[in-house]
Design an enzyme around this catalytic site. Structure first.
Site, PDB file in Angstrom:
ATOM      1  N   LYS A 109      59.517  30.694 -36.182  1.00  0.00           N
ATOM      2  CA  LYS A 109      59.363  29.330 -36.700  1.00  0.00           C
ATOM      3  C   LYS A 109      60.689  28.587 -36.696  1.00  0.00           C
ATOM      4  O   LYS A 109      60.782  27.443 -36.248  1.00  0.00           O
ATOM      5  CB  LYS A 109      58.789  29.366 -38.124  1.00  0.00           C
ATOM      6  CG  LYS A 109      58.467  27.992 -38.658  1.00  0.00           C
ATOM      7  CD  LYS A 109      58.557  27.884 -40.155  1.00  0.00           C
ATOM      8  CE  LYS A 109      59.966  27.633 -40.585  1.00  0.00           C
ATOM      9  NZ  LYS A 109      60.114  27.436 -42.032  1.00  0.00           N
ATOM     10  N   ASP A 129      54.586  26.396 -39.876  1.00  0.00           N
ATOM     11  CA  ASP A 129      55.043  26.732 -41.225  1.00  0.00           C
ATOM     12  C   ASP A 129      53.827  26.783 -42.139  1.00  0.00           C
ATOM     13  O   ASP A 129      52.682  26.691 -41.677  1.00  0.00           O
ATOM     14  CB  ASP A 129      56.105  25.722 -41.717  1.00  0.00           C
ATOM     15  CG  ASP A 129      55.500  24.365 -42.008  1.00  0.00           C
ATOM     16  OD1 ASP A 129      54.296  24.150 -41.703  1.00  0.00           O
ATOM     17  OD2 ASP A 129      56.202  23.515 -42.554  1.00  0.00           O
TER      18      ASP A 129
END
Ligand code: SF4
Length: 217
Positions: A126, A144
């Site tokens: 991420k 996320d």
């Protein structure tokens, strides 16, 4: 209420129109000026809010104005500065290690390379996706907690999909040239509208075909 029976294509178009209406020019809400400031800010943002990170990085980057200074900062001081973000010992250690790696291995520049990024402490897929998208302008969809939740509520991904599976499904759903924009829009939509607790469903124009909303109404 019965959900609208529409094709997936129409549903995606509807979602995209709504996101474009709500957030025509979405921006990352982390403050940064330099490549390493972005990398460190995103790493620090794990399990906390961008607002908290911005308060911390303001102090951090004012006190240590170069990577070299940051690399040589005392761990105790970094721990004190990042303390409000939680897991502060680990984050402080990661931060100093990232500064050291950037200076010693990459001549003070954040590498434009997923593997190199993901080898740094505290940097997973991420974080790498956000940096590659935000700094290097590579199309990416970083998943996320907000993107994950919204995608599952809307039925763009399945409840038990992993973060990587959600990312792959979103990549198939949206055009590559829009990936980075959709990522930012989904983050903002999750943060301010489709919130974890008490989502603003009444005013949401996606409720007619939102899987989560339809299952409860
Ligand atoms: S209807 Fe509610 S749960 Fe569904 S997308 Fe909108 S805010 Fe989220």
């Amino acid at each position: 209420m019965t959900g609208l029976k529409i094709t997936k294509k129409k549903k995606v178009a509807w979602i995209e129109d709504y996101l474009d209406t709500l957030f025509p020019h979405p921006k990352c809400e982390l403050n940064y000026q330099k490549d390493y400031e972005l990398l460190i800010a995103v790493m620090l943002s794990a399990q906390t809010t961008d607002k908290s990170v911005n308060l911390v990085t303001k102090v951090l980057f004012e006190r240590y104005q170069t990577l070299e200074e940051l690399k040589n900062a005392p761990l105790e001081d970094i721990m004190t500065i990042v303390h409000p973000l939680g897991t502060y010992h680990r984050k402080a250690v990661y931060l100093l290690e990232i500064a050291r790696i950037l200076v010693e291995k990459y001549d003070g520049k954040v590498p434009c390379d997923r593997n190199a990024l993901e080898q740094m402490p505290g940097v997973g897929r991420k974080v790498a996706n956000v940096v590659l998208s935000e700094w290097f302008h590579f199309p990416n969809i970083a998943v996320d907690t907000h993107v994950d939740r919204v995608s599952k509520r809307l039925g763009l991904a399945k409840e038990n999909d992993s973060v990587l599976e959600v990312e792959k499904k979103l990549q198939k759903t949206f055009l590559p040239e829009n990936w980075s924009k959709r990522h930012l829009q989904l983050v903002l939509f999750g943060r301010y509208h489709c919130k974890s607790q008490k989502p603003l469903c009444k005013e949401c124009e996606l409720k007619e075909f939102c899987k989560a909303y339809q299952s409860k109404n």
